[in-house]
Structures are given as structure tokens and as C-alpha cells.
Design a protein around this motif. Structure first.
Motif, PDB file in Angstrom:
ATOM      1  N   ARG A  73       1.702  84.484 -24.805  1.00  0.00           N
ATOM      2  CA  ARG A  73       2.053  84.198 -26.195  1.00  0.00           C
ATOM      3  C   ARG A  73       3.222  85.058 -26.675  1.00  0.00           C
ATOM      4  NH1 ARG A  73      -2.780  84.230 -28.002  1.00  0.00           N
ATOM      5  NH2 ARG A  73      -2.927  86.412 -28.618  1.00  0.00           N
ATOM      6  N   VAL A  74       3.298  86.289 -26.172  1.00  0.00           N
ATOM      7  CA  VAL A  74       4.349  87.200 -26.649  1.00  0.00           C
ATOM      8  C   VAL A  74       5.407  87.513 -25.596  1.00  0.00           C
ATOM      9  CG1 VAL A  74       2.826  88.270 -28.339  1.00  0.00           C
ATOM     10  CG2 VAL A  74       2.967  89.239 -26.035  1.00  0.00           C
ATOM     11  N   SER A  75       5.211  87.040 -24.369  1.00  0.00           N
ATOM     12  CA  SER A  75       6.157  87.350 -23.287  1.00  0.00           C
ATOM     13  C   SER A  75       6.523  86.072 -22.538  1.00  0.00           C
ATOM     14  CB  SER A  75       5.539  88.358 -22.310  1.00  0.00           C
ATOM     15  OG  SER A  75       5.196  89.553 -22.965  1.00  0.00           O
ATOM     16  N   SER A  76       7.564  85.415 -23.030  1.00  0.00           N
ATOM     17  CA  SER A  76       7.952  84.129 -22.448  1.00  0.00           C
ATOM     18  C   SER A  76       8.934  84.255 -21.290  1.00  0.00           C
ATOM     19  CB  SER A  76       8.575  83.243 -23.535  1.00  0.00           C
ATOM     20  OG  SER A  76       9.700  83.880 -24.113  1.00  0.00           O
ATOM     21  N   SER A  77       9.284  85.486 -20.898  1.00  0.00           N
ATOM     22  CA  SER A  77      10.204  85.680 -19.778  1.00  0.00           C
ATOM     23  C   SER A  77       9.547  85.225 -18.481  1.00  0.00           C
ATOM     24  CB  SER A  77      10.584  87.157 -19.651  1.00  0.00           C
ATOM     25  OG  SER A  77       9.459  87.916 -19.232  1.00  0.00           O
ATOM     26  N   SER A  78      10.319  85.165 -17.428  1.00  0.00           N
ATOM     27  CA  SER A  78       9.768  84.726 -16.138  1.00  0.00           C
ATOM     28  C   SER A  78       8.670  85.676 -15.662  1.00  0.00           C
ATOM     29  CB  SER A  78      10.872  84.631 -15.081  1.00  0.00           C
ATOM     30  OG  SER A  78      11.535  85.879 -14.927  1.00  0.00           O
ATOM     31  N   TYR A  79       8.864  86.978 -15.845  1.00  0.00           N
ATOM     32  CA  TYR A  79       7.848  87.936 -15.412  1.00  0.00           C
ATOM     33  C   TYR A  79       6.581  87.776 -16.247  1.00  0.00           C
ATOM     34  CZ  TYR A  79       6.063  92.312 -13.426  1.00  0.00           C
ATOM     35  OH  TYR A  79       5.312  93.254 -12.745  1.00  0.00           O
ATOM     36  N   GLY A  80       6.757  87.528 -17.542  1.00  0.00           N
ATOM     37  CA  GLY A  80       5.609  87.310 -18.401  1.00  0.00           C
ATOM     38  C   GLY A  80       4.833  86.074 -18.000  1.00  0.00           C
ATOM     39  N   THR A  81       5.570  85.014 -17.684  1.00  0.00           N
ATOM     40  CA  THR A  81       4.928  83.764 -17.256  1.00  0.00           C
ATOM     41  C   THR A  81       4.183  83.959 -15.948  1.00  0.00           C
ATOM     42  OG1 THR A  81       6.604  82.418 -18.374  1.00  0.00           O
ATOM     43  CG2 THR A  81       5.360  81.369 -16.587  1.00  0.00           C
ATOM     44  N   LEU A  82       4.781  84.704 -15.016  1.00  0.00           N
ATOM     45  CA  LEU A  82       4.141  84.939 -13.728  1.00  0.00           C
ATOM     46  C   LEU A  82       2.895  85.821 -13.882  1.00  0.00           C
ATOM     47  CD1 LEU A  82       7.218  85.462 -11.380  1.00  0.00           C
ATOM     48  CD2 LEU A  82       5.682  83.490 -11.477  1.00  0.00           C
ATOM     49  N   THR A  83       2.958  86.797 -14.776  1.00  0.00           N
ATOM     50  CA  THR A  83       1.786  87.633 -15.019  1.00  0.00           C
ATOM     51  C   THR A  83       0.646  86.784 -15.570  1.00  0.00           C
ATOM     52  OG1 THR A  83       3.131  89.606 -15.454  1.00  0.00           O
ATOM     53  CG2 THR A  83       0.886  89.596 -16.324  1.00  0.00           C
ATOM     54  N   ALA A  84       0.961  85.920 -16.526  1.00  0.00           N
ATOM     55  CA  ALA A  84      -0.048  85.037 -17.093  1.00  0.00           C
ATOM     56  C   ALA A  84      -0.597  84.092 -16.031  1.00  0.00           C
ATOM     57  CB  ALA A  84       0.546  84.238 -18.249  1.00  0.00           C
ATOM     58  N   THR A  85       0.271  83.624 -15.157  1.00  0.00           N
ATOM     59  CA  THR A  85      -0.145  82.733 -14.071  1.00  0.00           C
ATOM     60  C   THR A  85      -1.137  83.429 -13.149  1.00  0.00           C
ATOM     61  OG1 THR A  85       1.950  81.523 -14.115  1.00  0.00           O
ATOM     62  CG2 THR A  85       0.678  81.415 -12.072  1.00  0.00           C
ATOM     63  N   ALA A  86      -0.869  84.685 -12.825  1.00  0.00           N
ATOM     64  CA  ALA A  86      -1.766  85.453 -11.961  1.00  0.00           C
ATOM     65  C   ALA A  86      -3.117  85.660 -12.635  1.00  0.00           C
ATOM     66  CB  ALA A  86      -1.136  86.797 -11.613  1.00  0.00           C
ATOM     67  N   LEU A  87      -3.093  85.980 -13.909  1.00  0.00           N
ATOM     68  CA  LEU A  87      -4.345  86.179 -14.640  1.00  0.00           C
ATOM     69  C   LEU A  87      -5.156  84.890 -14.718  1.00  0.00           C
ATOM     70  CD1 LEU A  87      -3.049  88.455 -17.554  1.00  0.00           C
ATOM     71  CD2 LEU A  87      -4.675  89.119 -15.761  1.00  0.00           C
ATOM     72  N   MET A  88      -4.465  83.768 -14.887  1.00  0.00           N
ATOM     73  CA  MET A  88      -5.149  82.474 -14.941  1.00  0.00           C
ATOM     74  C   MET A  88      -5.813  82.143 -13.606  1.00  0.00           C
ATOM     75  SD  MET A  88      -2.530  80.104 -17.143  1.00  0.00           S
ATOM     76  CE  MET A  88      -2.095  80.525 -18.844  1.00  0.00           C
ATOM     77  N   ALA A  89      -5.150  82.473 -12.521  1.00  0.00           N
ATOM     78  CA  ALA A  89      -5.721  82.213 -11.194  1.00  0.00           C
ATOM     79  C   ALA A  89      -6.968  83.054 -10.973  1.00  0.00           C
ATOM     80  CB  ALA A  89      -4.679  82.507 -10.117  1.00  0.00           C
ATOM     81  N   ALA A  90      -6.905  84.325 -11.378  1.00  0.00           N
ATOM     82  CA  ALA A  90      -8.075  85.192 -11.262  1.00  0.00           C
ATOM     83  C   ALA A  90      -9.188  84.689 -12.181  1.00  0.00           C
ATOM     84  CB  ALA A  90      -7.698  86.629 -11.622  1.00  0.00           C
ATOM     85  N   ALA A  91      -8.807  84.198 -13.356  1.00  0.00           N
ATOM     86  CA  ALA A  91      -9.783  83.671 -14.310  1.00  0.00           C
ATOM     87  C   ALA A  91     -10.533  82.480 -13.726  1.00  0.00           C
ATOM     88  CB  ALA A  91      -9.069  83.259 -15.601  1.00  0.00           C
ATOM     89  N   LYS A  92      -9.818  81.603 -13.075  1.00  0.00           N
ATOM     90  CA  LYS A  92     -10.439  80.414 -12.487  1.00  0.00           C
ATOM     91  C   LYS A  92     -11.478  80.797 -11.439  1.00  0.00           C
ATOM     92  CE  LYS A  92      -9.273  76.072 -10.149  1.00  0.00           C
ATOM     93  NZ  LYS A  92      -8.166  75.227  -9.616  1.00  0.00           N
TER      94      LYS A  92
END
Length: 202
Positions: A73-92
Motif C-alpha cells: 500500500r505504501v511501497s509501490s516500487s519494484s522492491y516493495g512489490t517483490l517484498t509483498a509478493t514474497a509475503l503473499m507466498a508465505a501467507a498462502k
């Protein structure tokens, strides 16, 4: 008792504090290889996660998903998106669990690594955050004691930074600097090291 939402709630402010402390350092290093805003991305993202931590649900997977959404929500950069992607994978992988065995943490990190790799089209050996997560996932695989997990992760990060320091970056904006990246730490990898160190703080 393994990884619970209480663990995440306790870790979130530590991660935010560490990210804020490293903001200038990461921005400076990133400025030599990219946009110079990685520190802002990491600090803003984890600060937002810390703000949301108190309201995280007991389900570890849903809590990690909430963290992913807060970060993105607050970090739309590529690194922010990748961090969110990693967290989502762990969440699943953790969804439906209120107590995740410590021995499964390595597989959560590996899931995040693989999701990042797929989303960012990167490869291991490119000198990026992927190599940091890969080193940690392999080092902590199967360990079931939180102190041992932290020590192994911290040592793996130190070894990974040393191993990749004299290699060129091959991913992201940094790859455009070619040989000039030799001798410099990858900012994304250094960010992970700073965060890992915070999780072992007293």
C-alpha cells in the motif's frame, strides 16, 4: 510453540526500527546502483506493517497477507512489490494455521524466494535479494529452534554478502552499471541482513 501471530506482532516493530535506522545507508548504496530510494521503500513499508500489527488475525497466513497488503500500500516500487509478493507466498503456505512449526520457516522463506523469482524474472546468482533469501532458506531448512534459526540466518547473510561482493550485479537497474558494481554490496541483500539482525535483538 512455533511461529504465531504474537511472534509476528513482536517482530514488526523491530523490523520497522531496523529499517528506519538503515534508511540512509540503503539510500546511499542504492544511489550508486539505482534510484537511491531503497531505504525509503524498506523503511516506509515495514513502518506501515508495524502500524497494522496490532490488528492482525490469529491465522498466521492471514496475518502475513495483511502485512503484504500493508507493505504494498505504501511501497509501490519494484522492491516493495517483490517484498509483498514474497509475503503473499508465505501467507498462502501458512493459511489456516495459528501455530507454524519452526522447522517449516525455511520452506516459507523458500516460497517467498520462488514467488519473487517468478514475479521479477530474476535468477539465483544475479546478485540480488533472491540470493539472500536462498542463502537463508537453505541455512535454516529443518531447524526447529528460533535462536538457532536466527544464528544460521545471520551467518548465511554474512557469507552471502561476502560471496557476492566481488561479482557484478545482473538484475534490475544495477545491471546497467556492470563492472562498476563489483566490490559493492547489493542494496537489497544488505537490507535483508539489517532486518535479520533486528530479529535477534534483545
Amino acid at each position: 510453540m512455533g511461529l504465531t501471530v504474537d511472534t509476528l506482532k513482536a517482530a514488526a516493530p523491530r523490523l520497522a526500527t531496523a529499517a528506519q535506522a538503515a534508511e540512509g545507508e540503503l539510500n546511499t548504496l542504492d544511489g550508486q546502483l539505482g534510484d537511491g530510494d531503497l531505504g525509503i521503500t524498506v523503511a516506509t513499508g515495514w513502518t506501515e506493517v508495524a502500524k497494522e500489527a496490532a490488528d492482525m488475525p490469529d491465522d498466521v497466513g492471514l496475518a502475513l497477507l495483511a502485512a503484504a497488503k500493508a507493505f504494498q500500500r505504501v511501497s509501490s516500487s519494484s522492491y516493495g512489490t517483490l517484498t509483498a509478493t514474497a509475503l503473499m507466498a508465505a501467507a498462502k503456505q501458512a493459511k489456516g494455521q495459528t501455530d507454524v512449526s519452526w522447522s517449516e520457516i525455511g520452506s516459507l522463506v523458500a516460497a517467498g524466494r520462488d514467488a519473487m523469482m517468478a514475479r521479477g524474472k530474476g535468477a539465483l546468482g544475479d546478485k540480488s535479494v533472491l540470493d539472500a533469501l536462498d542463502a537463508i532458506a537453505k541455512a535454516i531448512d529443518g531447524l526447529d529452534d528460533p535462536a538457532a534459526i536466527h544464528d544460521a540466518a545471520a551467518n548465511a547473510m554474512s557469507d552471502a554478502l561476502q560471496a557476492f561482493r566481488d561479482r557484478p550485479n545482473k538484475l534490475g537497474r544495477a545491471r546497467m552499471f556492470g563492472e562498476k558494481t563489483i566490490g559493492l554490496d547489493d542494496p537489497g541483500m544488505l537490507a535483508v541482513q539489517r532486518l535479520v539482525a533486528a530479529l535477534g535483538a534483545d
